[in-house]
Design a protein around this motif. Structure first.
Motif, mmCIF file in Angstrom:
data_model
loop_
_atom_site.group_PDB
_atom_site.id
_atom_site.type_symbol
_atom_site.label_atom_id
_atom_site.label_comp_id
_atom_site.label_asym_id
_atom_site.label_seq_id
_atom_site.Cartn_x
_atom_site.Cartn_y
_atom_site.Cartn_z
ATOM 1 N N TYR A 72 0.988 -1.132 0.164
ATOM 2 C CA TYR A 72 0.253 0.290 -0.004
ATOM 3 C C TYR A 72 1.196 0.908 0.390
ATOM 4 O O TYR A 72 1.935 1.708 0.564
ATOM 5 C CB TYR A 72 -0.942 -0.421 0.804
ATOM 6 C CG TYR A 72 -0.003 -0.182 2.475
ATOM 7 C CD1 TYR A 72 -0.045 1.309 3.215
ATOM 8 C CD2 TYR A 72 0.020 -1.171 3.865
ATOM 9 C CE1 TYR A 72 1.106 0.849 4.634
ATOM 10 C CE2 TYR A 72 0.514 -1.427 4.654
ATOM 11 C CZ TYR A 72 1.408 -0.370 4.944
ATOM 12 O OH TYR A 72 1.463 -0.018 6.165
ATOM 13 N N THR A 73 -0.109 2.632 -0.022
ATOM 14 C CA THR A 73 1.257 3.735 -0.039
ATOM 15 C C THR A 73 0.169 4.436 0.576
ATOM 16 O O THR A 73 -0.652 4.408 1.286
ATOM 17 C CB THR A 73 0.910 4.463 -1.741
ATOM 18 O OG1 THR A 73 0.775 3.750 -2.618
ATOM 19 C CG2 THR A 73 1.558 5.545 -1.648
ATOM 20 N N LEU A 74 1.503 4.967 1.712
ATOM 21 C CA LEU A 74 1.341 5.707 2.715
ATOM 22 C C LEU A 74 0.565 7.486 1.944
ATOM 23 O O LEU A 74 1.193 7.924 1.058
ATOM 24 C CB LEU A 74 2.008 6.267 3.513
ATOM 25 C CG LEU A 74 2.622 4.753 4.372
ATOM 26 C CD1 LEU A 74 4.506 5.017 5.197
ATOM 27 C CD2 LEU A 74 2.160 4.643 5.339
ATOM 28 N N LYS A 75 0.239 7.888 3.448
ATOM 29 C CA LYS A 75 -0.096 9.580 2.023
ATOM 30 C C LYS A 75 0.628 10.195 1.758
ATOM 31 O O LYS A 75 0.847 11.622 1.053
ATOM 32 C CB LYS A 75 -1.099 10.182 3.457
ATOM 33 C CG LYS A 75 -2.325 9.727 3.898
ATOM 34 C CD LYS A 75 -3.003 10.623 5.533
ATOM 35 C CE LYS A 75 -3.966 9.722 5.220
ATOM 36 N NZ LYS A 75 -5.198 9.810 6.982
ATOM 37 N N ASP A 76 1.721 10.452 2.051
ATOM 38 C CA ASP A 76 2.808 10.759 1.806
ATOM 39 C C ASP A 76 3.964 10.081 0.740
ATOM 40 O O ASP A 76 4.567 11.001 -0.090
ATOM 41 C CB ASP A 76 3.622 10.786 3.151
ATOM 42 C CG ASP A 76 5.139 9.960 3.415
ATOM 43 O OD1 ASP A 76 4.557 8.814 2.636
ATOM 44 O OD2 ASP A 76 5.793 9.647 4.945
ATOM 45 N N GLY A 77 3.418 9.607 0.498
ATOM 46 C CA GLY A 77 3.055 8.326 -1.078
ATOM 47 C C GLY A 77 4.643 7.768 -1.002
ATOM 48 O O GLY A 77 5.176 6.896 -2.309
ATOM 49 N N ARG A 78 5.228 7.180 0.298
ATOM 50 C CA ARG A 78 5.970 6.137 0.469
ATOM 51 C C ARG A 78 4.936 4.516 0.502
ATOM 52 O O ARG A 78 4.455 4.411 0.351
ATOM 53 C CB ARG A 78 5.935 6.382 2.316
ATOM 54 C CG ARG A 78 7.525 7.101 1.524
ATOM 55 C CD ARG A 78 8.202 6.844 3.422
ATOM 56 N NE ARG A 78 7.486 7.307 4.204
ATOM 57 C CZ ARG A 78 6.981 6.953 5.407
ATOM 58 N NH1 ARG A 78 7.846 6.207 5.879
ATOM 59 N NH2 ARG A 78 6.085 7.330 6.318
ATOM 60 N N GLU A 79 5.660 4.584 -0.279
ATOM 61 C CA GLU A 79 5.314 2.299 -0.663
ATOM 62 C C GLU A 79 5.471 1.771 0.925
ATOM 63 O O GLU A 79 6.618 1.803 1.126
ATOM 64 C CB GLU A 79 5.783 1.731 -1.680
ATOM 65 C CG GLU A 79 6.068 2.564 -2.464
ATOM 66 C CD GLU A 79 4.249 2.364 -3.245
ATOM 67 O OE1 GLU A 79 3.978 1.446 -3.313
ATOM 68 O OE2 GLU A 79 3.560 3.825 -3.975
ATOM 69 N N LYS A 131 -9.633 -0.497 1.277
ATOM 70 C CA LYS A 131 -8.910 0.485 2.777
ATOM 71 C C LYS A 131 -9.360 0.434 3.903
ATOM 72 O O LYS A 131 -8.453 1.145 4.650
ATOM 73 C CB LYS A 131 -10.317 1.623 2.440
ATOM 74 C CG LYS A 131 -9.855 3.072 2.923
ATOM 75 C CD LYS A 131 -10.743 4.425 1.522
ATOM 76 C CE LYS A 131 -10.866 5.751 2.004
ATOM 77 N NZ LYS A 131 -11.517 6.078 1.447
ATOM 78 N N GLU A 135 -6.160 0.817 6.112
ATOM 79 C CA GLU A 135 -5.950 1.891 7.698
ATOM 80 C C GLU A 135 -5.511 1.345 8.442
ATOM 81 O O GLU A 135 -4.723 2.045 9.462
ATOM 82 C CB GLU A 135 -7.692 2.156 7.872
ATOM 83 C CG GLU A 135 -7.335 3.856 8.702
ATOM 84 C CD GLU A 135 -9.181 4.246 8.722
ATOM 85 O OE1 GLU A 135 -9.565 4.359 8.758
ATOM 86 O OE2 GLU A 135 -9.266 4.562 7.244
ATOM 87 N N SER A 138 -1.915 0.350 8.737
ATOM 88 C CA SER A 138 -0.424 1.304 8.651
ATOM 89 C C SER A 138 -0.732 2.549 9.810
ATOM 90 O O SER A 138 0.117 2.897 9.813
ATOM 91 C CB SER A 138 -0.882 2.537 7.569
ATOM 92 O OG SER A 138 -2.172 2.980 7.711
#
Length: 141
Positions: A72-79, A131, A135, A138
């Motif tokens: 998945y991808t974090l809100k800051d764009g990190r995989e 989703k 959540e 993460s």
């Protein structure tokens, strides 16, 4: 309360292969003859199997344990990738079976070193929405 159900040797072996060699996207496990085993007749999620395909492989009326290699991808764009443990006990499964699975889960999780701290308990397919799972996972450390 422990159920006395043992964790089969094949479970740890296949989990380690998945964790270290990325040999599959998921492993489905069930209780058979007093032991937790990798389901022989179930598909072993080949690397790249989608999350939706994995969820579709869960039986509608029976319990399973699973480990899914969730990307998945974090809100800051990190995989990110985490091995997620899922206890699947649908509402339609027999009460006795749900009790055995619930009381055997901790013994299995202890053997699976490296799964996410956040365990997913699902009794309905809505509990497994991608989703929602991302959540929960993460937020774990």
């Amino acid at each position: 309360m422990a159920s006395g159900v043992k964790v089969g040797k094949d479970v740890e072996k296949q989990f380690d292969e998945m964790k270290l060699g990325h040999t599959s996207s998921f492993i489905l496990m069930g209780i058979n003859n007093g032991a937790i085993e990798v389901m022989k007749n179930a598909k072993k999620g080949e690397e790249g199997t989608s999350y939706e395909e994995f969820v579709a492989d869960l039986p509608q009326d029976d319990c399973r344990y699973a480990v899914y290699d969730l990307g998945y991808t974090l809100k800051d764009g990190r995989e990110q990738e985490k091995l997620v443990f899922i206890a699947w006990c649908p509402d339609t499964a027999h009460v006795k079976k749900k009790m055995i699975y619930a009381s055997s889960k901790d013994a299995l999780v202890k053997k699976l070193k490296g799964v996410s701290q956040q365990l997913i308990q699902a009794s309905d397919y809505s509990d497994l929405e991608y989703k929602s799972v991302v959540e929960k996972v993460s937020m774990s450390k």
